[in-house]
Design a protein around this motif. Structure first.
Motif, short mmCIF file in Angstrom:
data_model
loop_
_atom_site.label_atom_id
_atom_site.label_comp_id
_atom_site.label_asym_id
_atom_site.label_seq_id
_atom_site.Cartn_x
_atom_site.Cartn_y
_atom_site.Cartn_z
N PRO A 1 0.84 -1.20 0.00
CA PRO A 1 0.00 0.00 0.00
C PRO A 1 0.87 1.25 0.00
O PRO A 1 2.02 1.23 0.46
CB PRO A 1 -0.80 -0.11 1.31
N ALA A 2 0.34 2.34 -0.49
CA ALA A 2 1.07 3.61 -0.54
C ALA A 2 1.49 4.01 0.87
O ALA A 2 0.73 3.87 1.82
CB ALA A 2 0.21 4.69 -1.16
N GLY A 3 2.71 4.51 1.01
CA GLY A 3 3.20 4.99 2.29
C GLY A 3 3.89 3.95 3.15
O GLY A 3 4.46 4.27 4.18
N VAL A 4 3.87 2.69 2.74
CA VAL A 4 4.50 1.63 3.52
C VAL A 4 5.99 1.59 3.17
O VAL A 4 6.37 1.67 2.01
CB VAL A 4 3.85 0.26 3.20
N VAL A 5 6.84 1.49 4.19
CA VAL A 5 8.27 1.35 3.96
C VAL A 5 8.55 -0.14 3.84
O VAL A 5 8.33 -0.89 4.77
CB VAL A 5 9.10 1.95 5.11
N PRO A 6 9.02 -0.59 2.68
CA PRO A 6 9.26 -2.02 2.50
C PRO A 6 10.39 -2.50 3.40
O PRO A 6 11.43 -1.87 3.50
CB PRO A 6 9.62 -2.15 1.03
N GLN B 1 14.33 -2.75 2.41
CA GLN B 1 14.57 -1.98 1.19
C GLN B 1 14.59 -0.49 1.46
O GLN B 1 14.51 0.31 0.55
CB GLN B 1 13.50 -2.29 0.15
N ALA B 2 14.68 -0.07 2.71
CA ALA B 2 14.57 1.33 3.07
C ALA B 2 15.83 2.14 2.74
O ALA B 2 15.81 3.34 2.79
CB ALA B 2 14.24 1.48 4.55
N ARG B 3 16.93 1.48 2.41
CA ARG B 3 18.19 2.19 2.19
C ARG B 3 18.58 2.21 0.72
O ARG B 3 19.72 1.96 0.36
CB ARG B 3 19.28 1.56 3.03
N LEU B 4 17.63 2.52 -0.14
CA LEU B 4 17.89 2.52 -1.57
C LEU B 4 18.61 3.77 -2.05
O LEU B 4 19.21 3.77 -3.11
CB LEU B 4 16.57 2.35 -2.33
N ASP B 5 18.55 4.85 -1.28
CA ASP B 5 19.17 6.11 -1.67
C ASP B 5 20.66 6.07 -1.29
O ASP B 5 21.03 6.33 -0.15
CB ASP B 5 18.45 7.26 -0.96
N ARG B 6 21.51 5.71 -2.24
CA ARG B 6 22.95 5.58 -1.96
C ARG B 6 23.56 6.90 -1.52
O ARG B 6 24.47 6.92 -0.70
CB ARG B 6 23.69 5.07 -3.20
N HIS B 7 23.06 8.00 -2.08
CA HIS B 7 23.58 9.31 -1.71
C HIS B 7 23.39 9.54 -0.21
O HIS B 7 24.33 9.91 0.49
CB HIS B 7 22.85 10.38 -2.52
#
Length: 188
Positions: A45-50, A53-59
């Motif tokens: 559902p929208a808004g759920v943090v998987p 997989q929460a650390r996808l932003d390497r920057h």
């Protein structure tokens, strides 16, 4: 309760079915006729943090770009409030070794801990902020890792380290007219 009754009760309890354990279920990625798309795996559902997989932003999380090189920019805009928080976190976590101004003369060093490199050292001038973030996160040489510090606070600490670097070796060109005039007076 007699011994025979107790044995009968134990046998009855042992014979109970484990319905929760033995209930019908689907294996991951198994077809499921119950759903219109015949897929067992459901979209979140929208808004759920998987989970996982929460650390996808390497920057943000690694200080690196997609190509794996250290970034030269912050993953969010650094405000005065961020600098104040960075100064506070630096005072708590970093001054024992690095000292208040980043000269590597903290109280731990005065008591025998190996001195860290000064932030003003030539080899640290101009390094990408992603490199500094990586050192804060993973440690280096005798410096322990600080990955337990909130990721945004680690970036704020890096911003404060850059403030310390700039404050000790700022070129006159970046100063305002009043500050440049003060330097001229100080040289007299």
């Amino acid at each position: 309760m007699s011994r025979a009754d107790a044995v009968a009760l134990l046998l009855a309890l042992a014979a109970c079915e484990q319905e929760m354990r033995d209930q019908a279920r689907l294996d991951p990625l198994e077809p499921a006729a119950f759903f219109a798309d015949d897929m067992e795996a459901r979209t979140l559902p929208a808004g759920v943090v998987p989970r996982g997989q929460a650390r996808l932003d390497r920057h943000l999380w690694e200080g690196r770009a997609a190509d794996g090189l250290f970034v030269g920019t912050y993953p969010f805009t650094i405000t005065r409030a961020d600098l104040a928080r960075g100064e506070q976190r630096y005072a708590i976590h970093c001054t024992p070794c690095h000292g208040r101004l980043g000269a590597g003369d903290g109280v731990a060093v005065r008591r025998g801990y190996p001195a860290p490199i000064a932030f003003t050292a030539a080899r640290l001038q101009g390094v990408p902020v992603g490199h500094l973030f990586d050192v804060v996160t993973h440690g280096r040489a005798t410096m322990p890792d600080y990955d337990h510090i909130d990721v945004h606070d680690r970036w704020r600490i890096v911003a404060w380290v850059q403030v310390l670097q700039l404050s000790q070796h700022a070129p006159a060109a970046v100063l305002g007219a009043d500050d440049r005039a003060h330097l001229v007076e100080a040289d007299r």
